[in-house]
Write a protein that holds these residues in place. Structure first.
Motif, PDB file in Angstrom:
ATOM      1  N   HIS A   1       0.801  -1.216   0.000  1.00 18.00           N
ATOM      2  CA  HIS A   1       0.000   0.000   0.000  1.00 18.00           C
ATOM      3  C   HIS A   1       0.833   1.265   0.000  1.00 18.00           C
ATOM      4  CE1 HIS A   1       1.087  -0.078   4.211  1.00 18.00           C
ATOM      5  NE2 HIS A   1       0.310  -1.129   4.468  1.00 18.00           N
ATOM      6  N   GLY A   2       2.136   1.145   0.294  1.00 19.52           N
ATOM      7  CA  GLY A   2       2.994   2.321   0.380  1.00 19.52           C
ATOM      8  C   GLY A   2       3.178   3.073  -0.920  1.00 19.52           C
ATOM      9  N   TRP A   3       3.019   2.374  -2.057  1.00 24.64           N
ATOM     10  CA  TRP A   3       3.166   3.050  -3.344  1.00 24.64           C
ATOM     11  C   TRP A   3       2.058   4.092  -3.547  1.00 24.64           C
ATOM     12  CZ3 TRP A   3       7.819   1.939  -4.622  1.00 24.64           C
ATOM     13  CH2 TRP A   3       8.349   0.644  -4.493  1.00 24.64           C
ATOM     14  N   LYS A   4       0.846   3.758  -3.111  1.00 24.96           N
ATOM     15  CA  LYS A   4      -0.290   4.662  -3.328  1.00 24.96           C
ATOM     16  C   LYS A   4      -0.435   5.703  -2.227  1.00 24.96           C
ATOM     17  CE  LYS A   4      -2.950   1.087  -5.758  1.00 24.96           C
ATOM     18  NZ  LYS A   4      -4.184   0.243  -5.732  1.00 24.96           N
ATOM     19  N   SER A   5       0.013   5.378  -1.017  1.00 19.71           N
ATOM     20  CA  SER A   5      -0.167   6.291   0.112  1.00 19.71           C
ATOM     21  C   SER A   5       0.840   7.436   0.110  1.00 19.71           C
ATOM     22  CB  SER A   5      -0.049   5.516   1.430  1.00 19.71           C
ATOM     23  OG  SER A   5       1.287   5.035   1.600  1.00 19.71           O
ATOM     24  N   GLY A   6       1.830   7.376  -0.746  1.00 21.28           N
ATOM     25  CA  GLY A   6       2.866   8.400  -0.771  1.00 21.28           C
ATOM     26  C   GLY A   6       3.911   8.216   0.306  1.00 21.28           C
ATOM     27  N   GLU A   7       3.967   7.027   0.890  1.00 20.62           N
ATOM     28  CA  GLU A   7       4.924   6.761   1.962  1.00 20.62           C
ATOM     29  C   GLU A   7       6.357   6.732   1.448  1.00 20.62           C
ATOM     30  OE1 GLU A   7       5.381   3.491   5.605  1.00 20.62           O
ATOM     31  OE2 GLU A   7       3.595   3.560   4.361  1.00 20.62           O
ATOM     32  N   ILE A   8       6.517   6.539   0.146  1.00 19.09           N
ATOM     33  CA  ILE A   8       7.847   6.443  -0.439  1.00 19.09           C
ATOM     34  C   ILE A   8       7.859   7.178  -1.773  1.00 19.09           C
ATOM     35  CG2 ILE A   8       7.308   4.287  -1.644  1.00 19.09           C
ATOM     36  CD1 ILE A   8      10.166   3.358  -1.086  1.00 19.09           C
ATOM     37  N   ASP A   9       8.979   7.797  -2.080  1.00 15.76           N
ATOM     38  CA  ASP A   9       9.171   8.427  -3.381  1.00 15.76           C
ATOM     39  C   ASP A   9       9.945   7.446  -4.246  1.00 15.76           C
ATOM     40  OD1 ASP A   9       9.827   9.883  -5.622  1.00 15.76           O
ATOM     41  OD2 ASP A   9      10.406  11.691  -4.528  1.00 15.76           O
ATOM     42  N   ALA A  10       9.250   6.825  -5.187  1.00 16.42           N
ATOM     43  CA  ALA A  10       9.855   5.770  -5.991  1.00 16.42           C
ATOM     44  C   ALA A  10      10.977   6.275  -6.882  1.00 16.42           C
ATOM     45  CB  ALA A  10       8.794   5.092  -6.844  1.00 16.42           C
ATOM     46  N   THR A  11      11.077   7.576  -7.086  1.00 18.05           N
ATOM     47  CA  THR A  11      12.118   8.123  -7.962  1.00 18.05           C
ATOM     48  C   THR A  11      13.414   8.427  -7.232  1.00 18.05           C
ATOM     49  OG1 THR A  11      11.349  10.403  -7.645  1.00 18.05           O
ATOM     50  CG2 THR A  11      10.374   9.139  -9.468  1.00 18.05           C
ATOM     51  N   THR A  12      13.365   8.514  -5.903  1.00 22.42           N
ATOM     52  CA  THR A  12      14.562   8.904  -5.151  1.00 22.42           C
ATOM     53  C   THR A  12      14.930   7.964  -4.016  1.00 22.42           C
ATOM     54  OG1 THR A  12      13.255  10.313  -3.658  1.00 22.42           O
ATOM     55  CG2 THR A  12      14.143  11.349  -5.652  1.00 22.42           C
ATOM     56  N   SER A  13      14.030   7.136  -3.533  1.00 23.77           N
ATOM     57  CA  SER A  13      14.307   6.321  -2.352  1.00 23.77           C
ATOM     58  C   SER A  13      15.363   5.254  -2.640  1.00 23.77           C
ATOM     59  CB  SER A  13      13.031   5.640  -1.854  1.00 23.77           C
ATOM     60  OG  SER A  13      13.331   4.728  -0.807  1.00 23.77           O
ATOM     61  N   PRO A  14      16.385   5.140  -1.782  1.00 25.06           N
ATOM     62  CA  PRO A  14      17.404   4.097  -1.956  1.00 25.06           C
ATOM     63  C   PRO A  14      16.863   2.696  -1.694  1.00 25.06           C
ATOM     64  CG  PRO A  14      17.759   5.274   0.112  1.00 25.06           C
ATOM     65  CD  PRO A  14      16.692   6.019  -0.624  1.00 25.06           C
ATOM     66  N   LEU A  15      15.621   2.602  -1.211  1.00 31.57           N
ATOM     67  CA  LEU A  15      15.025   1.290  -0.971  1.00 31.57           C
ATOM     68  C   LEU A  15      14.532   0.644  -2.264  1.00 31.57           C
ATOM     69  CD1 LEU A  15      12.842   2.049   2.196  1.00 31.57           C
ATOM     70  CD2 LEU A  15      14.985   0.752   2.131  1.00 31.57           C
ATOM     71  N   VAL A  16      14.277   1.464  -3.292  1.00 33.75           N
ATOM     72  CA  VAL A  16      13.626   0.964  -4.504  1.00 33.75           C
ATOM     73  C   VAL A  16      14.403  -0.178  -5.175  1.00 33.75           C
ATOM     74  CG1 VAL A  16      12.904   1.593  -6.855  1.00 33.75           C
ATOM     75  CG2 VAL A  16      12.317   3.069  -4.916  1.00 33.75           C
ATOM     76  N   PRO A  17      15.747  -0.114  -5.295  1.00 28.49           N
ATOM     77  CA  PRO A  17      16.439  -1.247  -5.925  1.00 28.49           C
ATOM     78  C   PRO A  17      16.221  -2.576  -5.206  1.00 28.49           C
ATOM     79  CG  PRO A  17      17.887   0.651  -5.860  1.00 28.49           C
ATOM     80  CD  PRO A  17      16.687   0.997  -5.025  1.00 28.49           C
TER      81      PRO A  17
END
Length: 424
Positions: free
Chosen positions: A39-55
């Protein structure tokens, strides 16, 4: 179960218990491997363009991010790519690279084993098995380490790895060989180029990080724990058993991302909501008193640890990791039997990230020795190509002969021998 915050205050559950870890890893219908469930993708909990967690937690077109039939399709191709190499064949390449690395420092009487041995041997072997030139290893070592650290440059490092593997895919489409990349492309599962690229990334990064950390941890025990070294020297414990003991005590990947709840449920006394992220606490599970009432008791005969995860997504390349560690460490200790720690063990330091704990250096000393000459193994020839399929120099560094004579038959050694005997 424990609620935790990741980089950027991203919420997740850390699974601590041994049985709970196995439960989550084994129930794909309740705990999906597809991160798009989060659910974090839709809630804005993470910025998919900058977060180091994305990889590490973002969706990719590989078997790790798939469930059910799609997972089976992709996993089958990966298994075929890995299983084409028997252990004897892999050991020949490990032996060559290990001797080369030891030759680089054996005359000096000292070495830093993390930077000069354990970080480089797994990458040299893996790039060779994937079908890449050896010289790509050093840059990939740096990129892989940076990616797992989760720094602000992780996204750039991930992009570099993908770009390098994209070049490999293009080259192997034109000039296939006996390597993992070529097997993935030819597999009946019909992987797209993007799927091949991301599975090569998976094999490279997962295989490298876990094996490099495992080797560092085993060698640290050898030079810091007299009981451990004595058991090895006295025959009470073989090297493969020593590796297994370290896998119990200090898994190379401490925390494994991730699972996502497909519905509301309860686990370990906690209420889990649909879309919640769960992280497998592999290190915590390995010391759970349910399975290890006394952590000091040796368990080197037992492979029931969680260090390679469990269930349908258990690491398919774990045996390759084991053989790299076993063979590489055996060669190092055979060549340098008097190796010892060059600093007080209290001075050893680690660098920790969300996912792993990495020994930063392992300085050692030994009696100076001369390098040993070892035969260089050449890769098996690739299948001949039609002229329309010849890769350009920008696609991959193929030899000048392959570019100018791609379909010229190669003379076998038997034919050359017959000609030589006829001349005599």
């Amino acid at each position: 179960m424990a609620p935790v915050l990741l980089d950027g205050d991203v919420r997740a559950w850390l699974v601590l218990g041994y049985l709970e870890n196995r439960d989550v890893a084994s129930r794909s219908t309740q705990f999906s491997r597809d991160p798009r469930t989060w659910h974090g993708w839709k809630s804005g909990e993470i910025d998919a363009t900058t977060s180091p967690l994305v990889p590490m937690i973002g969706w990719r077109p590989d078997c790790v991010c798939a469930d059910g039939e799609e997972h089976q399709r992709l996993r089958g191709a990966v298994t075929a790519g890995l299983s084409q190499f028997d252990q004897r064949g892999i050991r020949r390449h490990i032996t060559r690279f290990a001797h080369q690395l030891v030759d680089d420092f054996c005359e000096t009487g000292k070495a830093e084993l993390v930077g000069q041995f354990t970080e480089h041997l797994p990458m040299l072997v893996l790039t060779h098995l994937l079908g890449m030139p050896d010289e790509y290893g050093p840059k990939l070592v740096h990129a892989a380490r940076d990616l797992f650290k989760g720094t602000e440059t992780s996204l750039a490092s991930n992009a570099y790895v993908l770009e390098t593997l994209d070049q490999l895919v293009v080259a192997k489409r034109a000039l296939p060989g006996q390597d993992i990349a070529s097997v993935l492309m030819a597999h009946p599962a019909g992987l797209t180029d993007e799927e091949v690229q991301h599975h090569l990334r998976l094999i490279l990064l997962a295989g490298y990080e876990t094996t490099a950390n495992l080797m560092s941890n085993v060698l640290r025990m050898v030079v810091t724990d007299p009981r451990f070294r004595g058991s090895l020297a006295g025959g009470q414990m073989t090297l493969p058993e020593a590796v297994e003991q370290v896998l119990w005590d200090e898994p190379p990947l401490m925390v494994c991302p991730g699972r996502w709840a497909t519905g509301d449920t309860s686990l370990g006394g906690q209420e889990i909501k649909a879309g919640d992220m769960l992280l497998l606490g592999l290190a915590a599970g390995n010391v759970d008193q349910v399975v290890r009432p006394d952590p000091s008791t040796r368990v080197h005969h037992n492979r029931a640890h969680l260090s390679f995860s469990a269930g349908a997504h258990e690491c398919p390349g774990q045996d390759i990791g084991r053989v790299i560690a076993d063979t590489g460490i055996d060669i190092l200790l055979t060549r340098l039997p008097d190796i010892s720690l060059a600093v007080p063990k209290e001075e050893l330091t680690w660098r920790s990230s969300t996912w792993s704990r990495h020994l930063t250096s392992l300085p050692v000393k030994f009696a100076s020795r001369s390098p040993e000459a070892h035969d260089v193994l050449t890769p098996l020839p690739a299948a001949p190509l039609p002229s329309s399929s010849i890769p350009t120099a920008s696609q991959w560094p193929v030899s000048e002969r392959e570019l100018s004579h791609p379909t010229e038959p190669r003379t076998s050694w038997r034919a050359r021998l017959r000609r030589l005997l006829r001349r005599r």
